[in-house]
Motif scaffolding. Sequence first.
Motif, PDB file in Angstrom:
ATOM      1  N   GLU A 256       0.407  -1.230  -0.133  1.00  0.00           N
ATOM      2  CA  GLU A 256       0.317  -0.378  -0.260  1.00  0.00           C
ATOM      3  C   GLU A 256       1.018   1.280  -0.106  1.00  0.00           C
ATOM      4  O   GLU A 256       1.623   1.086   0.575  1.00  0.00           O
ATOM      5  CB  GLU A 256      -0.940   0.085   0.658  1.00  0.00           C
ATOM      6  N   ILE A 257       0.600   2.111  -1.128  1.00  0.00           N
ATOM      7  CA  ILE A 257       0.921   3.079  -1.094  1.00  0.00           C
ATOM      8  C   ILE A 257       0.310   4.225  -0.444  1.00  0.00           C
ATOM      9  O   ILE A 257      -0.696   4.789  -1.824  1.00  0.00           O
ATOM     10  CB  ILE A 257       2.225   3.276  -2.351  1.00  0.00           C
ATOM     11  N   LYS A 258       0.806   5.474   0.294  1.00  0.00           N
ATOM     12  CA  LYS A 258       0.032   6.477   0.647  1.00  0.00           C
ATOM     13  C   LYS A 258       0.442   7.772  -0.108  1.00  0.00           C
ATOM     14  O   LYS A 258       1.097   8.194   0.463  1.00  0.00           O
ATOM     15  CB  LYS A 258      -0.491   5.890   1.830  1.00  0.00           C
ATOM     16  N   ILE A 259      -0.414   7.883  -0.634  1.00  0.00           N
ATOM     17  CA  ILE A 259       0.017   9.839  -0.895  1.00  0.00           C
ATOM     18  C   ILE A 259      -0.585  10.810  -0.122  1.00  0.00           C
ATOM     19  O   ILE A 259      -2.291  11.405  -0.208  1.00  0.00           O
ATOM     20  CB  ILE A 259      -0.524   9.812  -2.471  1.00  0.00           C
ATOM     21  N   LYS A 260      -0.137  11.726   0.392  1.00  0.00           N
ATOM     22  CA  LYS A 260      -0.442  13.256   1.398  1.00  0.00           C
ATOM     23  C   LYS A 260      -0.083  13.980   0.674  1.00  0.00           C
ATOM     24  O   LYS A 260       0.309  14.108   0.685  1.00  0.00           O
ATOM     25  CB  LYS A 260      -0.568  12.965   2.669  1.00  0.00           C
ATOM     26  N   LYS A 261      -1.147  14.679   0.315  1.00  0.00           N
ATOM     27  CA  LYS A 261      -0.529  16.249  -0.082  1.00  0.00           C
ATOM     28  C   LYS A 261      -0.461  17.369   0.419  1.00  0.00           C
ATOM     29  O   LYS A 261      -1.596  17.287   1.519  1.00  0.00           O
ATOM     30  CB  LYS A 261      -2.382  16.999  -1.503  1.00  0.00           C
ATOM     31  N   VAL A 262      -0.062  17.777   1.256  1.00  0.00           N
ATOM     32  CA  VAL A 262       0.412  18.636   1.693  1.00  0.00           C
ATOM     33  C   VAL A 262       0.338  20.175   1.315  1.00  0.00           C
ATOM     34  O   VAL A 262       1.052  20.235   0.126  1.00  0.00           O
ATOM     35  CB  VAL A 262       1.917  18.810   2.177  1.00  0.00           C
ATOM     36  N   VAL A 263      -0.833  21.311   1.941  1.00  0.00           N
ATOM     37  CA  VAL A 263      -1.034  21.940   2.047  1.00  0.00           C
ATOM     38  C   VAL A 263      -0.372  23.062   3.039  1.00  0.00           C
ATOM     39  O   VAL A 263       0.270  23.240   3.426  1.00  0.00           O
ATOM     40  CB  VAL A 263      -2.746  21.830   2.532  1.00  0.00           C
TER      41      VAL A 263
END
Length: 263
Positions: A256-263
Amino acid sequence: MTKEREQIIAQIEEQKKNPNLKLKLKERTEYFTNLLFYTLFDTDTEVAKNIDILEKTFEELIDLACWETDKPCHKLWQSYLEKLPEILEKLNLDAQAFIKSDPAANSIEEIYMAYPGFYAIAIYRLSHELLKIGVPLIPRLMTEYSHRLTGTDINPGADIGKSFFIDHATGIVIGETVIIKDNVKIYQGVTLGGLYVDRKLRNVKRHPTVENNVTIYANATILGGNTVIGANSTIGGNAWITKSVPENSIISNTSEIKIKKVV
């Protein structure tokens, strides 16, 4: 010469206990390997002239390598020379496999001159035939020379079929008792190895068998002498395999690869 210097020299000479360790053999093997490659592939190299040089160099190598009196080396050059056309035929098939498989290849000349995977296969095939006719040490020195240049470690004892393709080459390990059938493709970082290392496994099949038309993607690890990768199978990148795979299989290693957008 000072007494201290004499003592140092005596200590070094005392520790040099192997009379057969002549590094000239390694250097001359590398020269022989380069001569072979030029003889088979270089357009401007005169085959007849180089064959004579190869024969003389081969005889020199045999004199250096055959130190075991109970295993005398005979005149093996003619047996090897007769194999060269067949080796070249196989290598030309390998080159065609490269041009068919790699969209980045712009010409067949590029394969022969610029692809480390092809060079590694070439030196493997040239060394493998020497091993088969009983030449000691030299085949291993040849493949280690290629290993140093390409990052690809193919033991000369491996049994590799026709139309073999190695892409990118770096980090590939193919063990001594590996069997690879025809039309196999292998990518960088692949290991075909043993489950563990033990001197008692000498002369035992301890590395995998790869059947026809198999593709093995980057960094896959396949271990064990009883492990067979069935024909027409695809092994995904980073897979770890220690048991046989049926033919027509697709093996994948998903995480599982999680991508989190940094605001």
